[in-house]
Design an enzyme around this catalytic site. Structure first.
Site, PDB file in Angstrom:
ATOM      1  N   GLY A  15       0.978  -1.140   0.010  1.00 13.68           N
ATOM      2  CA  GLY A  15       0.025  -0.082   0.263  1.00 13.68           C
ATOM      3  C   GLY A  15       0.744   1.427  -0.078  1.00 13.68           C
ATOM      4  N   ARG A  99     -13.180   8.179  10.292  1.00 14.47           N
ATOM      5  CA  ARG A  99     -12.293   7.055  10.367  1.00 14.47           C
ATOM      6  C   ARG A  99     -13.135   6.006  10.877  1.00 14.47           C
ATOM      7  NH1 ARG A  99      -8.872  11.135  12.245  1.00 14.47           N
ATOM      8  NH2 ARG A  99      -7.373  11.657  10.751  1.00 14.47           N
ATOM      9  N   ASP A 160      -0.544  12.862  14.612  1.00  9.60           N
ATOM     10  CA  ASP A 160      -1.320  13.861  15.378  1.00  9.60           C
ATOM     11  C   ASP A 160      -0.533  14.754  16.046  1.00  9.60           C
ATOM     12  OD1 ASP A 160      -4.067  12.863  14.435  1.00  9.60           O
ATOM     13  OD2 ASP A 160      -3.379  11.307  15.718  1.00  9.60           O
ATOM     14  N   HIS A 188      -7.593   8.817  18.005  1.00 10.17           N
ATOM     15  CA  HIS A 188      -7.089   9.297  16.611  1.00 10.17           C
ATOM     16  C   HIS A 188      -8.296   9.569  15.521  1.00 10.17           C
ATOM     17  CE1 HIS A 188      -4.948   9.854  12.921  1.00 10.17           C
ATOM     18  NE2 HIS A 188      -5.328   8.811  12.361  1.00 10.17           N
TER      19      HIS A 188
HETATM   20  N1  LIG Z   1      -3.173   6.031  12.252  1.00 11.91           N
HETATM   21  C1  LIG Z   1      -2.731   7.098  11.434  1.00 11.91           C
HETATM   22  O1  LIG Z   1      -2.398   8.028  11.921  1.00 11.91           O
HETATM   23  C2  LIG Z   1      -3.182   6.695  10.051  1.00 11.91           C
HETATM   24  C3  LIG Z   1      -3.706   5.680   9.582  1.00 11.91           C
HETATM   25  N2  LIG Z   1      -3.932   5.481   8.228  1.00 11.91           N
HETATM   26  C4  LIG Z   1      -4.565   4.145   7.793  1.00 11.91           C
HETATM   27  O2  LIG Z   1      -3.390   3.358   7.406  1.00 11.91           O
HETATM   28  C5  LIG Z   1      -4.165   2.251   6.606  1.00 11.91           C
HETATM   29  C6  LIG Z   1      -3.473   2.121   5.200  1.00 11.91           C
HETATM   30  O3  LIG Z   1      -3.293   3.289   4.504  1.00 11.91           O
HETATM   31  P1  LIG Z   1      -2.771   3.460   3.080  1.00 11.91           P
HETATM   32  O4  LIG Z   1      -1.491   2.510   3.181  1.00 11.91           O
HETATM   33  O5  LIG Z   1      -2.891   4.620   2.599  1.00 11.91           O
HETATM   34  O6  LIG Z   1      -3.645   2.315   2.162  1.00 11.91           O
HETATM   35  P2  LIG Z   1      -3.650   1.588   0.946  1.00 11.91           P
HETATM   36  O7  LIG Z   1      -5.069   1.177   0.321  1.00 11.91           O
HETATM   37  O8  LIG Z   1      -2.747   2.181  -0.120  1.00 11.91           O
HETATM   38  O9  LIG Z   1      -3.075   0.238   1.578  1.00 11.91           O
HETATM   39  C7  LIG Z   1      -3.519  -0.678   2.433  1.00 11.91           C
HETATM   40  C8  LIG Z   1      -2.709  -1.918   1.957  1.00 11.91           C
HETATM   41  O10 LIG Z   1      -3.227  -2.948   2.942  1.00 11.91           O
HETATM   42  C9  LIG Z   1      -3.501  -4.087   2.226  1.00 11.91           C
HETATM   43  N3  LIG Z   1      -4.333  -5.098   3.009  1.00 11.91           N
HETATM   44  C10 LIG Z   1      -5.797  -4.922   3.084  1.00 11.91           C
HETATM   45  N4  LIG Z   1      -6.146  -5.877   4.137  1.00 11.91           N
HETATM   46  C11 LIG Z   1      -5.082  -6.485   4.351  1.00 11.91           C
HETATM   47  C12 LIG Z   1      -4.917  -7.623   5.212  1.00 11.91           C
HETATM   48  N5  LIG Z   1      -5.929  -8.381   5.977  1.00 11.91           N
HETATM   49  N6  LIG Z   1      -3.658  -7.955   5.613  1.00 11.91           N
HETATM   50  C13 LIG Z   1      -2.687  -7.472   4.962  1.00 11.91           C
HETATM   51  N7  LIG Z   1      -2.670  -6.356   4.143  1.00 11.91           N
HETATM   52  C14 LIG Z   1      -3.967  -5.856   3.931  1.00 11.91           C
HETATM   53  C15 LIG Z   1      -4.078  -3.660   0.875  1.00 11.91           C
HETATM   54  O11 LIG Z   1      -3.982  -4.751  -0.128  1.00 11.91           O
HETATM   55  C16 LIG Z   1      -3.247  -2.564   0.496  1.00 11.91           C
HETATM   56  O12 LIG Z   1      -2.052  -2.790  -0.089  1.00 11.91           O
HETATM   57  C17 LIG Z   1      -5.575   2.850   6.334  1.00 11.91           C
HETATM   58  O13 LIG Z   1      -6.590   2.354   7.245  1.00 11.91           O
HETATM   59  C18 LIG Z   1      -5.590   4.395   6.635  1.00 11.91           C
HETATM   60  O14 LIG Z   1      -6.563   5.027   6.862  1.00 11.91           O
HETATM   61  C19 LIG Z   1      -3.445   6.377   7.346  1.00 11.91           C
HETATM   62  C20 LIG Z   1      -2.828   7.672   7.617  1.00 11.91           C
HETATM   63  C21 LIG Z   1      -2.422   7.808   9.039  1.00 11.91           C
HETATM   64  O1  LIG Z   2      -7.193  11.041   7.879  1.00 12.02           O
HETATM   65  C1  LIG Z   2      -7.121   9.701   7.373  1.00 12.02           C
HETATM   66  O2  LIG Z   2      -8.112   8.808   7.035  1.00 12.02           O
HETATM   67  C2  LIG Z   2      -5.823   9.224   7.517  1.00 12.02           C
HETATM   68  C3  LIG Z   2      -5.172   9.349   8.630  1.00 12.02           C
HETATM   69  O3  LIG Z   2      -5.673   8.746   9.735  1.00 12.02           O
HETATM   70  C4  LIG Z   2      -4.642  10.780   9.232  1.00 12.02           C
HETATM   71  O4  LIG Z   2      -4.121  11.288   8.112  1.00 12.02           O
HETATM   72  O5  LIG Z   2      -4.269  11.291  10.083  1.00 12.02           O
END
Ligand SMILES: NC(=O)C1=CN([C@@H]2O[C@H](COP(=O)(O)OP(=O)(O)OC[C@H]3O[C@@H](n4cnc5c(N)ncnc54)[C@H](O)[C@@H]3O)[C@@H](O)[C@H]2O)C=CC1
Ligand SMILES: O=C([O-])CC(=O)C(=O)O
Length: 329
Positions: A15, A99, A160, A188
């Site tokens: 991802g 979220r 954050d 979050h």
């Molecule tokens: N806590 C935080 O501050 C943040 C959290 N996030 C979250 O992180 C997550 C990932 O974001 P991105 O990388 O941008 O998404 P993305 O869609 O680009 O990548 C997610 C990847 O996870 C894989 N995936 C899905 N189900 C899976 C499973 N059961 N096992 C292993 N891999 C699996 C998908 O095939 C994909 O390659 C999202 O839920 C997003 O909302 C994003 C930014 C900040």
């Molecule tokens: O906002 C979202 O969905 C992704 C995330 O968690 C962030 O950027 O803090």
């Protein structure tokens, strides 16, 4: 190289965040410039080929610390022997969603992953959940790993925290390194509470230095809390490089410690501190030393902060009740 390699499992390796994260782990930024790493990557079957492409690129970087890469579509195998687990793989939200709307789509991912961690991770496993809604997904995973100490499951609010540092540094005209003791409380989510009453600049509270309650309430807090949505609006995709950077910071601080006179923000299992119900995974001010975190105790919480913390914690309790109803815990 004499040190034993550390095994790092990363889910969602193909991802957006995975692509920004893996190269930094392999270059030594996660654990230290003298710590060799072995990567175990987990993806869904359809994305394994893309993960293989990323692994080819990792090879092509010839990172001296990278001792091997294995790719799996099976959680049990992916977490075998893991010392550090970064649970990134989950669906990101799109424009107009909160979220928490992802709970139904993503919650189911974290039960089998918790079970797999329980079954085969190393005794010193440390888990960071990034996939949203991160706090409650971490709760789900933790609840399915009864043999792992609960304090090893954490969720990410470091992004954050870093956003709050950046906004405050601009307003106060100081460098981010001049700001100490920033705290993100709660979830979050848009209800999180970035706290300027305990953050310090030059020994004074940030609230005193800024001396602008209107900015604090109506600009700073909403800007930090809604930054994820603003990034989605601008980029058309959710934060990836900044999220990867925060994940690196989170684990690096947990393993290597917070600086004297400072703390960080991590979502950790509550022991009831500051009135947060025991067991919820909520963000707190924490210090880290010797690979362990501790919630900073004894901070005075005024009525303004109390109301904000309570609102975010109430949302966490609602999310916990929702995943109970879904049979996920
Ligand atoms: N806590 C935080 O501050 C943040 C959290 N996030 C979250 O992180 C997550 C990932 O974001 P991105 O990388 O941008 O998404 P993305 O869609 O680009 O990548 C997610 C990847 O996870 C894989 N995936 C899905 N189900 C899976 C499973 N059961 N096992 C292993 N891999 C699996 C998908 O095939 C994909 O390659 C999202 O839920 C997003 O909302 C994003 C930014 C900040
Ligand atoms: O906002 C979202 O969905 C992704 C995330 O968690 C962030 O950027 O803090």
């Amino acid at each position: 190289m004499t040190r034993t390699p550390v095994t790092v499992t990363v889910t969602g390796a193909a991802g957006q965040i995975g692509y920004a994260l893996l190269f930094r782990i392999a270059s030594g930024q996660l654990l230290g410039a003298d710590v060799p790493v072995r990567l175990r990557l987990l993806e869904i079957p359809q994305a394994v080929k893309a993960a293989e492409g990323t692994a080819m690129e990792l090879d092509d970087c010839a990172f001296p610390l990278l001792q091997g890469i294995d790719i799996f579509d099976d959680a049990t195998r992916a977490f075998e022997g893991a010392n550090v687990a970064l649970l990134v793989g989950a669906r990101p939200r799109t424009k107009g969603m909160e979220r928490g709307d992802l709970l139904e789509a993503n919650g189911g991912i974290f039960k089998p992953q918790g079970e797999a961690i329980n079954a085969g991770a190393a005794d010193d496993i440390r888990v960071l959940v990034v996939g949203n809604p991160a706090n409650t997904n971490a709760l789900i995973a933790q609840q399915h790993a009864p043999d792992v100490p609960a304090e090893r499951f954490t969720a990410m609010t470091r992004l954050d925290h870093n956003r709050a540092l950046a906004q405050l540094s601009k307003k106060a005209g100081v460098s981010v390194s001049d700001i100490k003791k920033m705290t993100i409380w709660g979830n979050h989510s848009a209800t999180q509470y970035p706290d300027l009453f305990h953050a310090e600049i030059g020994g004074k509270t940030a609230a005193e230095v800024v001396d602008d309650q209107d900015w604090l309430e109506n600009d700073f807090i909403p800007t930090v809390a809604k930054r994820g949505a603003a990034i989605i609006e601008a980029r058309g995709a959710s934060s990836a490089a900044s999220a990867a950077s925060a994940a690196i910071d989170h684990i690096h601080t947990w393993v290597n410690g917070t600086a004297e006179g400072d703390w960080t923000s991590m979502a950790v299992v509550s022991d009831g501190s500051y009135g947060v119900p025991e067991g919820l995974i909520s963000s707190f001010p924490v210090t880290c030393a010797d690979g362990r975190w501790e919630i900073v105790q004894g901070l005075e919480i005024d009525d303004f902060s109390r109301g904000r913390i309570d609102a975010s914690v109430a949302e966490l309790a609602e999310e916990r009740d929702a995943v109970r109803k879904l049979g996920l815990i």
